[in-house]
Write a protein that holds these residues in place. Structure first.
Motif, PDB file in Angstrom:
ATOM      1  N   ALA A  92      -3.874   5.235   5.237  1.00  0.00           N
ATOM      2  CA  ALA A  92      -4.365   4.103   6.024  1.00  0.00           C
ATOM      3  C   ALA A  92      -3.230   3.157   6.383  1.00  0.00           C
ATOM      4  O   ALA A  92      -3.157   2.656   7.518  1.00  0.00           O
ATOM      5  N   ALA A  93      -2.308   2.916   5.444  1.00  0.00           N
ATOM      6  CA  ALA A  93      -1.183   2.013   5.709  1.00  0.00           C
ATOM      7  C   ALA A  93      -0.248   2.598   6.761  1.00  0.00           C
ATOM      8  O   ALA A  93       0.191   1.890   7.676  1.00  0.00           O
ATOM      9  N   GLU A 116      -4.834   5.086 -11.384  1.00  0.00           N
ATOM     10  CA  GLU A 116      -5.415   5.305 -10.062  1.00  0.00           C
ATOM     11  C   GLU A 116      -5.807   6.771  -9.893  1.00  0.00           C
ATOM     12  O   GLU A 116      -5.215   7.663 -10.504  1.00  0.00           O
ATOM     13  N   GLU A 163       0.807  -1.217   0.000  1.00  0.00           N
ATOM     14  CA  GLU A 163       0.000   0.000   0.000  1.00  0.00           C
ATOM     15  C   GLU A 163       0.844   1.274   0.000  1.00  0.00           C
ATOM     16  O   GLU A 163       0.303   2.375  -0.134  1.00  0.00           O
ATOM     17  N   ALA A 187      -7.619   8.095  -4.177  1.00  0.00           N
ATOM     18  CA  ALA A 187      -7.435   6.703  -3.753  1.00  0.00           C
ATOM     19  C   ALA A 187      -5.998   6.464  -3.299  1.00  0.00           C
ATOM     20  O   ALA A 187      -5.749   5.731  -2.337  1.00  0.00           O
ATOM     21  N   ALA A 226      -5.756   7.840   0.196  1.00  0.00           N
ATOM     22  CA  ALA A 226      -6.517   7.040   1.168  1.00  0.00           C
ATOM     23  C   ALA A 226      -5.772   5.771   1.555  1.00  0.00           C
ATOM     24  O   ALA A 226      -5.653   5.441   2.744  1.00  0.00           O
ATOM     25  N   ARG A 227      -5.221   5.058   0.569  1.00  0.00           N
ATOM     26  CA  ARG A 227      -4.562   3.784   0.913  1.00  0.00           C
ATOM     27  C   ARG A 227      -3.211   4.006   1.571  1.00  0.00           C
ATOM     28  O   ARG A 227      -2.811   3.249   2.457  1.00  0.00           O
ATOM     29  N   SER A 228      -2.492   5.080   1.196  1.00  0.00           N
ATOM     30  CA  SER A 228      -1.184   5.311   1.811  1.00  0.00           C
ATOM     31  C   SER A 228      -1.330   5.818   3.245  1.00  0.00           C
ATOM     32  O   SER A 228      -0.601   5.370   4.141  1.00  0.00           O
ATOM     33  N   CYS A 248       2.082   5.725  -6.940  1.00  0.00           N
ATOM     34  CA  CYS A 248       0.775   5.908  -7.573  1.00  0.00           C
ATOM     35  C   CYS A 248       0.758   5.173  -8.913  1.00  0.00           C
ATOM     36  O   CYS A 248       1.770   5.093  -9.613  1.00  0.00           O
TER      37      CYS A 248
END
Length: 235
Positions: A132-133, A121, A82, A125, A128-130, A86
């Motif tokens: 969250a990780a 991507e 994650e 997004a 959000a994923r980075s 990009c």
């Protein structure tokens, strides 16, 4: 919570030639990038890291190894999907000079939250994923090693910029105001109430103060006294 040191990978052959490498495999540090990563590894050697988490791409894993090799202990080493670059879709492997002529380039500069790369991507997004990780690993290191834990995440420019924007409470549309250079160090502490950004885009300076946990979660009114000066050898 713990403190994360965000490290961008050192310079690559693609960076030097103005190419948007994206997720292209086989893009490695050039001689300048290896020197940058070595300097960053030396800077972090005075900080007892509990972990080094890296993007899976070669340039990040190489940079992470320079950090690991200079640690006196044995930090947990992990690859995190994650934190990868990009997905730039059809923009990948094109020059920045060429991409700057695309109509989408203007939106990337002024309203990145509205951008989805063709065949790739969205920047929303990606953030959000980075984020969250980073927050997930930070909580895990804090749970295992305590609130004074310090760890490093080695990733990419846009990834780190998006994480810093989140920590600063900035909208993604403002993240192009942040600069993250090759092998630079940025520092975020995720407190119980809010994140604190200690540094962004540094490539020099003493980091030994990170060996001590933050004294307070509260911001010092007036700016405070700052970190203690490093002790000279033999003092």
């Amino acid at each position: 919570m713990a403190t994360v040191i965000l490290v961008r990978h050192g310079r690559t052959t693609a960076n030097a030639s103005g190419l948007l490498a994206g997720r292209t495999p086989g893009v490695e540090l050039d001689s300048a990038g290896r020197g940058q990563a070595a300097v960053t590894g030396d800077r972090l050697a005075v900080v007892p890291l509990v972990g080094v988490v890296s993007s899976p791409l070669e340039r990040c894993r190489q940079t992470a190894q320079f950090i690991l090799d200079r640690q006196s202990g044995t930090p947990h080493a992990q690859v995190e999907q994650e934190l990868t670059e990009c997905d730039y879709g059809s923009w990948q492997n094109r020059t920045l000079e060429e991409l700057a002529k695309e109509e989408l380039w203007k939106t990337v500069q002024s309203q990145p939250s509205a951008v989805t790369f063709p065949g790739g991507e969205s920047m929303a997004a990606m953030q959000a994923r980075s984020v969250a990780a980073i927050r997930r690993h930070d909580a895990a290191f804090e749970a295992e090693h305590g609130p004074g834990a310090v760890w490093a995440a080695v990733s990419h420019g846009d990834i780190i910029k998006s994480v810093l924007a989140d920590a600063l409470g900035m909208h993604l549309d403002l993240f192009q105001r942040i600069t993250v250079g090759p092998a630079s160090v940025s520092i975020v502490h995720y407190g119980k109430g809010r994140p604190t950004v200690f540094a962004t885009n540094t490539d020099a300076g003493d980091l030994s103060w990170l060996a001590a946990p933050p004294a307070s979660e509260d911001a010092a009114v007036g700016g405070g006294a700052g970190h203690a000066a490093p002790q000279a050898e033999g003092a």
